[in-house]
Design an enzyme around this catalytic site. Structure first.
Site, PDB file in Angstrom:
ATOM      1  N   ARG A 258      26.021  49.297  37.779  1.00  0.00           N
ATOM      2  CA  ARG A 258      26.813  49.181  39.008  1.00  0.00           C
ATOM      3  C   ARG A 258      28.188  49.769  38.716  1.00  0.00           C
ATOM      4  NH1 ARG A 258      30.172  45.076  39.442  1.00  0.00           N
ATOM      5  NH2 ARG A 258      28.937  43.390  38.560  1.00  0.00           N
ATOM      6  N   HIS A 262      31.120  44.137  42.102  1.00  0.00           N
ATOM      7  CA  HIS A 262      29.950  43.405  42.602  1.00  0.00           C
ATOM      8  C   HIS A 262      29.960  43.397  44.131  1.00  0.00           C
ATOM      9  CE1 HIS A 262      27.014  40.222  43.237  1.00  0.00           C
ATOM     10  NE2 HIS A 262      27.911  39.632  43.998  1.00  0.00           N
ATOM     11  N   TYR A 271      36.413  42.124  33.561  1.00  0.00           N
ATOM     12  CA  TYR A 271      35.329  41.856  32.613  1.00  0.00           C
ATOM     13  C   TYR A 271      34.644  43.110  32.046  1.00  0.00           C
ATOM     14  CZ  TYR A 271      32.615  42.307  36.971  1.00  0.00           C
ATOM     15  OH  TYR A 271      32.087  42.749  38.151  1.00  0.00           O
TER      16      TYR A 271
HETATM   17  C1  LIG Z   1      21.218  30.604  43.812  1.00  0.00           C
HETATM   18  C2  LIG Z   1      22.517  31.363  43.839  1.00  0.00           C
HETATM   19  N1  LIG Z   1      23.424  31.156  42.865  1.00  0.00           N
HETATM   20  C3  LIG Z   1      24.579  31.838  42.874  1.00  0.00           C
HETATM   21  C4  LIG Z   1      24.867  32.721  43.873  1.00  0.00           C
HETATM   22  C5  LIG Z   1      26.170  33.531  43.867  1.00  0.00           C
HETATM   23  N2  LIG Z   1      25.831  34.897  43.500  1.00  0.00           N
HETATM   24  C6  LIG Z   1      25.728  35.862  44.445  1.00  0.00           C
HETATM   25  S1  LIG Z   1      25.301  37.317  43.780  1.00  0.00           S
HETATM   26  C7  LIG Z   1      25.270  36.703  42.226  1.00  0.00           C
HETATM   27  C8  LIG Z   1      24.935  37.582  41.051  1.00  0.00           C
HETATM   28  C9  LIG Z   1      23.561  38.128  41.099  1.00  0.00           C
HETATM   29  O1  LIG Z   1      23.400  39.065  40.072  1.00  0.00           O
HETATM   30  P1  LIG Z   1      22.106  39.910  39.905  1.00  0.00           P
HETATM   31  O2  LIG Z   1      20.917  39.070  40.216  1.00  0.00           O
HETATM   32  O3  LIG Z   1      22.150  40.539  38.567  1.00  0.00           O
HETATM   33  O4  LIG Z   1      22.181  41.014  41.054  1.00  0.00           O
HETATM   34  P2  LIG Z   1      23.307  42.113  41.333  1.00  0.00           P
HETATM   35  O5  LIG Z   1      24.335  41.469  42.208  1.00  0.00           O
HETATM   36  O6  LIG Z   1      23.843  42.553  40.022  1.00  0.00           O
HETATM   37  O7  LIG Z   1      22.630  43.222  42.064  1.00  0.00           O
HETATM   38  C10 LIG Z   1      25.592  35.357  42.223  1.00  0.00           C
HETATM   39  C11 LIG Z   1      25.658  34.512  41.006  1.00  0.00           C
HETATM   40  C12 LIG Z   1      23.912  32.876  44.898  1.00  0.00           C
HETATM   41  N3  LIG Z   1      24.102  33.731  45.914  1.00  0.00           N
HETATM   42  N4  LIG Z   1      22.733  32.202  44.853  1.00  0.00           N
END
Ligand SMILES: Cc1ncc(C[n+]2csc(CCOP(=O)(O)OP(=O)(O)O)c2C)c(N)n1
Length: 357
Positions: A258, A262, A271
């Protein structure tokens, strides 16, 4: 032994035959132009958010190859369970750009009537299921849809998109296990973009890869270069074909990065190092594909620049079309739930500002 990383686009401009989807030039151009459109959408949407014209956006710069390659591999009738970063898949499947943009404005141009969080679009007509906010909850949903298709004897597959962070959830393991036991036609597509917000993938798993996890559930895991649109097209197409033919599920891990934050609420400088970003910038999927197409004589520099400009203009047109729309009427809040509106909603509608009655 570590799973190999499948790569089609070699550094010298040739294509690895075993990972070549062997596309016609007109298809290569579809991939290319959609990648340009996606990049242009990101650039504009970030500016819109920074200038206060939209509230929130989730960019996918750096991930265009996995978005467009996997979207291209899907067929009509397949079920798509996206994550919030998968605008490219939606666009490739025919979701209109103006609908994506309208959803960001959340006004009357938004088919979701401003009720969903930005980047949470869907379209029933193309089996594009609504983005799920809670990480990885779309995975068991996709397995359920795939199982239903299998029971009905339909030759379609369901694909579920998620990130490396999503692979740590209970939902991931539940979904993988059920899919393995019932051999559902599901493709688990993990965008390993190295981070779950600020958490690096090294803190996400002790396995040597995410694809490796498929072993435990009794089906194949594949690692592919997620910045290589041809390799992604090939492995996703193969996995979907296998699923449709009764060969069961596949876990694809697309290794990517990415490049941006985010979301517009994130500051990645907290980070990640400049050196790390510069290292991945050299593998920019749009530039890499452009170079390949130029070497292969499919596009020249002038055309590439012209299409990039056309992509920016297309995004601007969509923004113009959507931004001026009026707000969603407040009374729409009580619509779409019941076929006939019950008395208590009729009463409550009267209390809303600007309600007609
Ligand atoms: C169950 C849950 N925990 C925490 C969150 C907050 N949250 C939103 S996106 C995210 C990170 C997700 O990372 P990843 O699965 O690697 O996908 P990326 O965003 O990198 O595409 C988090 C922790 C959430 N939406 N749902």
């Amino acid at each position: 032994m570590e799973l190999p990383l499948l790569v089609a686009l070699r550094e010298d401009g040739s294509v690895e035959p075993a990972v070549n989807p062997a596309l016609q030039n007109q298809d290569l151009l579809v991939l290319f132009r959609k990648m340009l459109l996606l990049r242009a959408l990101d650039e504009k949407a970030i500016k819109l958010q920074r200038s206060g014209r939209i509230g929130f956006y989730v960019p996918c710069t750096g991930q265009e190859a996995m978005e467009i390659g996997s979207g291209f591999a899907l067929q009509e009738g397949d079920w798509i369970f996206p994550s919030y970063r998968d605008h490219g898949v939606a666009l490739l499947r025919g979701y209109p750009l103006a609908s994506l943009v309208g959803q960001l404005f959340g006004n009357a141009s938004d088919a979701m009537k401003g009720r969903q969080m930005p980047n949470h679009w869907c379209d029933r007509s193309i089996n594009l299921v609504s983005v799920s906010s809670p990480v990885a909850t779309q995975l068991p949903q996709a397995v359920g849809a795939a199982y239903a298709a299998k029971l009905r004897g339909e030759k379609v597959a369901a694909i579920a998109y998620f990130g490396d962070g999503g692979s740590s959830t209970g939902a991931f393991h539940v979904a993988m296990n059920f899919a393995g036991v019932y051999r559902t036609p599901t493709v688990f597509f993990c965008s390993n973009n190295q981070y779950a917000i600020s958490l690096p993938v090294s803190r996400q798993t002790a396995s040597d890869s995410i694809a490796r996890k498929a072993d435990a559930y009794g089906f194949e895991g594949v690692r592919v270069d997620g910045n290589d649109v041809l390799a992604v097209t090939k492995v996703t197409r193969d996995a979907l074909a296998r699923a449709r033919e009764g060969g069961g599920p596949t876990l694809i891990e697309a290794v990517t990065y990415r490049m941006g934050p985010h979301s517009t609420s994130d500051d990645p400088t907290r980070y990640r190092s400049e050196e790390e970003i510069a290292g991945w910038a050299k593998r920019d999927p749009v530039r890499r594909f452009t170079e390949y197409l130029r070497k292969a004589g499919v596009v020249d520099g002038v055309e590439a620049a012209k299409w990039a400009e056309e992509a920016r203009e297309e995004v601007l047109r969509a923004v113009k079309e959507c931004e001026g729309a009026p707000p969603v009427p407040p009374e729409s809040l009580v619509e779409d739930v019941y076929a006939e509106m019950p008395w208590h909603l009729i009463e409550q509608r009267k209390w809303l500002p600007h309600a007609e009655e």
